[in-house]
Design a protein around this motif. Structure first.
Motif, PDB file in Angstrom:
ATOM      1  N   ASP A 203      -2.292 -27.871   9.611  1.00 13.26           N
ATOM      2  CA  ASP A 203      -1.661 -28.115  10.912  1.00 13.26           C
ATOM      3  C   ASP A 203      -2.544 -28.998  11.787  1.00 13.26           C
ATOM      4  N   THR A 204      -3.836 -28.782  11.694  1.00 10.66           N
ATOM      5  CA  THR A 204      -4.773 -29.575  12.494  1.00 10.66           C
ATOM      6  C   THR A 204      -4.771 -31.027  12.051  1.00 10.66           C
ATOM      7  N   PHE A 205      -4.875 -31.265  10.762  1.00 12.83           N
ATOM      8  CA  PHE A 205      -4.913 -32.644  10.267  1.00 12.83           C
ATOM      9  C   PHE A 205      -3.586 -33.363  10.513  1.00 12.83           C
ATOM     10  N   ALA A 206      -2.502 -32.621  10.543  1.00 19.52           N
ATOM     11  CA  ALA A 206      -1.196 -33.261  10.786  1.00 19.52           C
ATOM     12  C   ALA A 206      -1.122 -33.894  12.170  1.00 19.52           C
ATOM     13  N   GLN A 207      -1.987 -33.459  13.078  1.00 20.54           N
ATOM     14  CA  GLN A 207      -1.990 -33.997  14.437  1.00 20.54           C
ATOM     15  C   GLN A 207      -3.128 -34.986  14.681  1.00 20.54           C
ATOM     16  N   GLY A 210      -6.026 -41.799  12.477  1.00 19.55           N
ATOM     17  CA  GLY A 210      -7.285 -42.389  12.049  1.00 19.55           C
ATOM     18  C   GLY A 210      -7.416 -42.404  10.546  1.00 19.55           C
ATOM     19  N   ASN A 211      -8.560 -42.855  10.105  1.00 23.12           N
ATOM     20  CA  ASN A 211      -8.810 -43.083   8.681  1.00 23.12           C
ATOM     21  C   ASN A 211      -9.587 -41.895   8.115  1.00 23.12           C
ATOM     22  N   TRP A 212      -8.874 -40.976   7.435  1.00 23.84           N
ATOM     23  CA  TRP A 212      -9.520 -39.784   6.904  1.00 23.84           C
ATOM     24  C   TRP A 212      -8.908 -39.382   5.576  1.00 23.84           C
ATOM     25  N   VAL A 213      -9.660 -38.567   4.827  1.00 25.08           N
ATOM     26  CA  VAL A 213      -9.177 -37.981   3.578  1.00 25.08           C
ATOM     27  C   VAL A 213      -9.761 -36.572   3.470  1.00 25.08           C
ATOM     28  N   LEU A 214      -8.964 -35.651   2.942  1.00 25.20           N
ATOM     29  CA  LEU A 214      -9.396 -34.264   2.748  1.00 25.20           C
ATOM     30  C   LEU A 214      -9.349 -33.929   1.266  1.00 25.20           C
ATOM     31  N   HIS A 215     -10.485 -33.532   0.716  1.00 24.63           N
ATOM     32  CA  HIS A 215     -10.576 -33.110  -0.688  1.00 24.63           C
ATOM     33  C   HIS A 215     -10.574 -31.579  -0.744  1.00 24.63           C
ATOM     34  N   ILE A 216      -9.782 -31.043  -1.646  1.00 22.61           N
ATOM     35  CA  ILE A 216      -9.685 -29.590  -1.784  1.00 22.61           C
ATOM     36  C   ILE A 216     -10.056 -29.199  -3.219  1.00 22.61           C
ATOM     37  N   LEU A 225       2.493 -23.280  -2.535  1.00 21.87           N
ATOM     38  CA  LEU A 225       2.893 -23.153  -1.137  1.00 21.87           C
ATOM     39  C   LEU A 225       2.114 -24.131  -0.267  1.00 21.87           C
ATOM     40  N   CYS A 226       0.812 -24.241  -0.501  1.00 19.02           N
ATOM     41  CA  CYS A 226      -0.018 -25.178   0.259  1.00 19.02           C
ATOM     42  C   CYS A 226       0.421 -26.625   0.025  1.00 19.02           C
ATOM     43  N   GLN A 227       0.670 -26.969  -1.225  1.00 18.54           N
ATOM     44  CA  GLN A 227       1.069 -28.343  -1.540  1.00 18.54           C
ATOM     45  C   GLN A 227       2.436 -28.676  -0.952  1.00 18.54           C
ATOM     46  N   ASP A 228       3.346 -27.725  -0.987  1.00 18.66           N
ATOM     47  CA  ASP A 228       4.670 -27.956  -0.382  1.00 18.66           C
ATOM     48  C   ASP A 228       4.552 -28.147   1.128  1.00 18.66           C
ATOM     49  N   TYR A 229       3.686 -27.364   1.756  1.00 15.42           N
ATOM     50  CA  TYR A 229       3.542 -27.450   3.205  1.00 15.42           C
ATOM     51  C   TYR A 229       2.936 -28.794   3.618  1.00 15.42           C
ATOM     52  N   VAL A 230       1.978 -29.264   2.851  1.00 14.74           N
ATOM     53  CA  VAL A 230       1.368 -30.570   3.116  1.00 14.74           C
ATOM     54  C   VAL A 230       2.426 -31.675   3.051  1.00 14.74           C
ATOM     55  N   MET A 231       3.338 -31.550   2.104  1.00 14.68           N
ATOM     56  CA  MET A 231       4.418 -32.544   1.996  1.00 14.68           C
ATOM     57  C   MET A 231       5.359 -32.448   3.200  1.00 14.68           C
ATOM     58  N   GLN A 232       5.647 -31.243   3.650  1.00 16.07           N
ATOM     59  CA  GLN A 232       6.485 -31.071   4.835  1.00 16.07           C
ATOM     60  C   GLN A 232       5.855 -31.728   6.060  1.00 16.07           C
ATOM     61  N   LEU A 233       4.534 -31.662   6.141  1.00 14.00           N
ATOM     62  CA  LEU A 233       3.827 -32.242   7.281  1.00 14.00           C
ATOM     63  C   LEU A 233       3.672 -33.759   7.162  1.00 14.00           C
ATOM     64  N   ILE A 235       1.471 -35.410   5.180  1.00 15.31           N
ATOM     65  CA  ILE A 235       0.081 -35.857   5.021  1.00 15.31           C
ATOM     66  C   ILE A 235      -0.376 -35.777   3.560  1.00 15.31           C
ATOM     67  N   GLU A 236       0.583 -35.683   2.652  1.00 12.75           N
ATOM     68  CA  GLU A 236       0.217 -35.486   1.248  1.00 12.75           C
ATOM     69  C   GLU A 236      -0.608 -36.639   0.680  1.00 12.75           C
ATOM     70  N   ASN A 237      -0.441 -37.847   1.198  1.00 15.50           N
ATOM     71  CA  ASN A 237      -1.182 -39.001   0.674  1.00 15.50           C
ATOM     72  C   ASN A 237      -2.648 -38.989   1.084  1.00 15.50           C
ATOM     73  N   LYS A 238      -2.998 -38.133   2.047  1.00 10.73           N
ATOM     74  CA  LYS A 238      -4.381 -38.087   2.519  1.00 10.73           C
ATOM     75  C   LYS A 238      -5.133 -36.870   1.996  1.00 10.73           C
ATOM     76  N   ILE A 239      -4.490 -36.090   1.164  1.00 11.20           N
ATOM     77  CA  ILE A 239      -5.122 -34.879   0.635  1.00 11.20           C
ATOM     78  C   ILE A 239      -5.215 -34.971  -0.884  1.00 11.20           C
ATOM     79  N   LYS A 240      -6.409 -34.740  -1.406  1.00 17.58           N
ATOM     80  CA  LYS A 240      -6.679 -34.841  -2.839  1.00 17.58           C
ATOM     81  C   LYS A 240      -6.967 -33.444  -3.389  1.00 17.58           C
TER      82      LYS A 240
END
Length: 362
Positions: A203-207, A210-216, A225-233, A235-240
């Motif tokens: 939720d934080t990253f969705a708001q 800028g130029n960022w990437v999050l690795h998990i 569930l996490c991956q589906d939620y990221v797609m809903q937000l 931001i899926e292209n910025k999360i690896k």
């Protein structure tokens, strides 16, 4: 000194396993004193990973009965026989419920053996926390757990607060060049809400622009569930997603290579081992000020930043500041800030406390 570690079977993928593996390795490599240990696991099935136990001295007691009190009787009887045969100088229970079972087994042996609790999670978030009072002494891995023990009537002279250890690495994980995306990382179980509250992170990253990437790095029951939620937000292209890695920091150095900050959004921890692991490589950490652990590790603006649990506006401000070019403490400064957590000091502390307990027990 003969040490018997007792507890319920572990998944093989958590921080508890990391610390047990490290402490038993210290015991094996001790050239000053000759010690013995045994890891005794109470198991309901065989569906857990044993890879982390390769070359470790282990014993598994299986009880598949669904009736709880009969299963516990089996555990107590088998543990009683084992204690009589092994004759340990001290028994360390690494979970709450086993404190009660081990205490009953010791009583049945009629031997004088001290029992030490060594729980790796918040007592406030587990069933039957009162079972910890069956132990004679307690190793608290954070000040928060020490306070939770006090709350249950345990005096400070029965508690030894010993933070979990980390290796002092000679190298550091570098930060990306300023013109590259700011790189953040999370390492741990994938829990959408619950303990890890990855939803807060997403939720934080969705708001944040800028130029960022999050690795998990990690796995868990909430991965889909996490991956589906990221797609809903969106931001899926910025999360690896990297999945679970048996040696996460070796993987980071080989595959991700550069990190600006590690993030932890937990609602509670026992200690927060991943924070000191990151800092041992000079990585700045942002964490919720949850019970318990992070406040023992993070010194604001020296090695990281604490934000009030659930205050996502403050979390967003901290992450945005890094994306906008906030000057962070040097890697060396971060590494120095956790010198009291490094391996040598930790093991000497544990040994001294165990010797004291053995010598002062009735």
């Amino acid at each position: 000194m003969k040490i018997l570690f007792v507890g319920e079977a572990l998944s093989g993928f958590g921080g508890t396993e990391t610390v047990i593996k490290k402490l038993t390795q210290f015991i094996e490599n001790d050239t000053q004193e000759q010690h013995q240990y045994m890891l005794y696991f109470l198991c309901r099935n065989n569906k857990f990973d044993k890879t982390w136990l390769i070359n470790k001295k282990t014993f598994f007691e299986y009880a598949k009965l669904n009736i709880s009190f009969i299963r516990k009787m089996q555990y107590v009887n088998s543990l009683t026989k084992f204690i009589k045969n092994y004759q340990p100088d001290v028994i360390i229970s690494f979970d709450i419920t086993t404190c009660e079972l081990a205490a009953k087994a010791i009583k049945k042996t009629q031997l004088s053996i001290p029992l030490v609790s060594w729980v790796h999670y918040s007592l406030e978030h587990k069933k039957h926390p009162e079972c910890v009072t069956y132990a004679d002494y307690h190793f608290a891995i954070s000040r928060g757990i020490q306070q939770q023990l006090n709350k249950r009537g345990i005096a400070n002279d029965k508690i030894f607060t010993i933070f979990n250890p980390v290796t002092n690495h000679s190298d550091a994980i570098a930060r990306p060049d300023p013109n590259k995306p700011k790189t953040f990382i999370y390492i741990g179980r994938l829990k959408y809400e619950g303990q890890k509250r990855l939803k807060d992170m997403f939720d934080t990253f969705a708001q944040i622009t800028g130029n960022w990437v999050l690795h998990i790095i990690g796995n868990g029951s909430d991965k889909a569930l996490c991956q589906d939620y990221v797609m809903q937000l969106g931001i899926e292209n910025k999360i690896k997603w990297h999945g679970w890695q048996p040696e996460p920091w070796d993987y980071v150095k080989k595959n991700i290579k550069q990190i600006n900050a590690l993030l932890l959004t937990s609602s509670f921890e026992g200690f927060g081992l991943v924070l000191v692991e990151a800092m041992s490589y000079g990585i700045y950490c942002i964490s919720s000020d949850c019970p318990s652990g992070p406040a023992d590790i993070i010194q604001n603006d020296i090695n990281g930043k604490l934000y009030p649990l659930g205050e996502l506006d403050i979390l967003r401000t901290e992450i945005t500041a890094i994306i906008d070019g906030k000057v962070l403490p040097s890697s060396e400064q971060i590494k120095i800030s956790i010198k009291s957590f490094y391996d040598d000091e930790y093991y000497q502390n544990v040994k001294q406390r165990l010797h004291w307990i053995i010598n002062h027990f009735n």
